[in-house]
Enzyme design. Sequence first.
Site, PDB file in Angstrom:
ATOM      1  N   SER A  24     -15.964 -52.015 -19.298  1.00 46.47           N
ATOM      2  CA  SER A  24     -17.196 -51.668 -20.009  1.00 46.47           C
ATOM      3  C   SER A  24     -17.086 -50.297 -20.673  1.00 46.47           C
ATOM      4  O   SER A  24     -17.933 -49.929 -21.487  1.00 46.47           O
ATOM      5  CB  SER A  24     -18.387 -51.701 -19.053  1.00 46.47           C
ATOM      6  OG  SER A  24     -18.205 -50.781 -18.000  1.00 46.47           O
ATOM      7  N   CYS A  25     -16.045 -49.556 -20.339  1.00 50.13           N
ATOM      8  CA  CYS A  25     -15.807 -48.244 -20.948  1.00 50.13           C
ATOM      9  C   CYS A  25     -15.498 -48.412 -22.433  1.00 50.13           C
ATOM     10  O   CYS A  25     -15.140 -49.489 -22.891  1.00 50.13           O
ATOM     11  CB  CYS A  25     -14.628 -47.546 -20.281  1.00 50.13           C
ATOM     12  SG  CYS A  25     -14.867 -47.217 -18.535  1.00 50.13           S
ATOM     13  N   VAL A  26     -15.620 -47.313 -23.157  1.00 50.86           N
ATOM     14  CA  VAL A  26     -15.285 -47.288 -24.578  1.00 50.86           C
ATOM     15  C   VAL A  26     -14.262 -46.187 -24.805  1.00 50.86           C
ATOM     16  O   VAL A  26     -14.316 -45.141 -24.156  1.00 50.86           O
ATOM     17  CB  VAL A  26     -16.541 -47.056 -25.444  1.00 50.86           C
ATOM     18  CG1 VAL A  26     -16.191 -46.669 -26.870  1.00 50.86           C
ATOM     19  CG2 VAL A  26     -17.420 -48.301 -25.452  1.00 50.86           C
TER      20      VAL A  26
END
Length: 171
Positions: free
Chosen positions: A15-17
């Site tokens: 879910s990180c960017v």
Amino acid sequence: MSNLPDVTFSTVLGSCVAACIRDRVANVGGMNHFLLAEQSGAARDRYGASARYGAFAMEQLINKVLSQGTGRKANLEIKIFGGGKINSALDDVGAKNIEFVRQFLVDEGYVATSQDLGGTYARRVLFKPHSGRAFVKRLDSDIGANVAREELAIARRRVVVPAAVSDIELF
């Protein structure tokens, strides 16, 4: 940050960017990786700015590329990746991260030159800052499940570790 032709940055995103930002004239660039769009009030008071949060990570990387490059915003090439919903047990943190990074770029007057965002899978991203080439591999469900477990453990702990001052960033 690097301008060397043989350097490749790599990260794995759930879910990180991550943003890959490069000065296309100076051939210098770098990659960030953030876990959450912004800090909660308690974390902000206790630890201050941290590279694990979107606004700080984006500002730091852009400023570093500008200072080591030509200094011209118009020469920046920005590529954004990640924000997957890989764990149905968590709020859609990935969607919040995507919304944040898109709005940040609009607010600062930037446009992403390419992106691979959302979905229900983890990704491995490779970035060559000298050439600006980025490679994305969508990971199989076993690896995605491991990334999801790690993110869930972090979300449950809600522990914020202050960033260490070194050439290595732990996230």
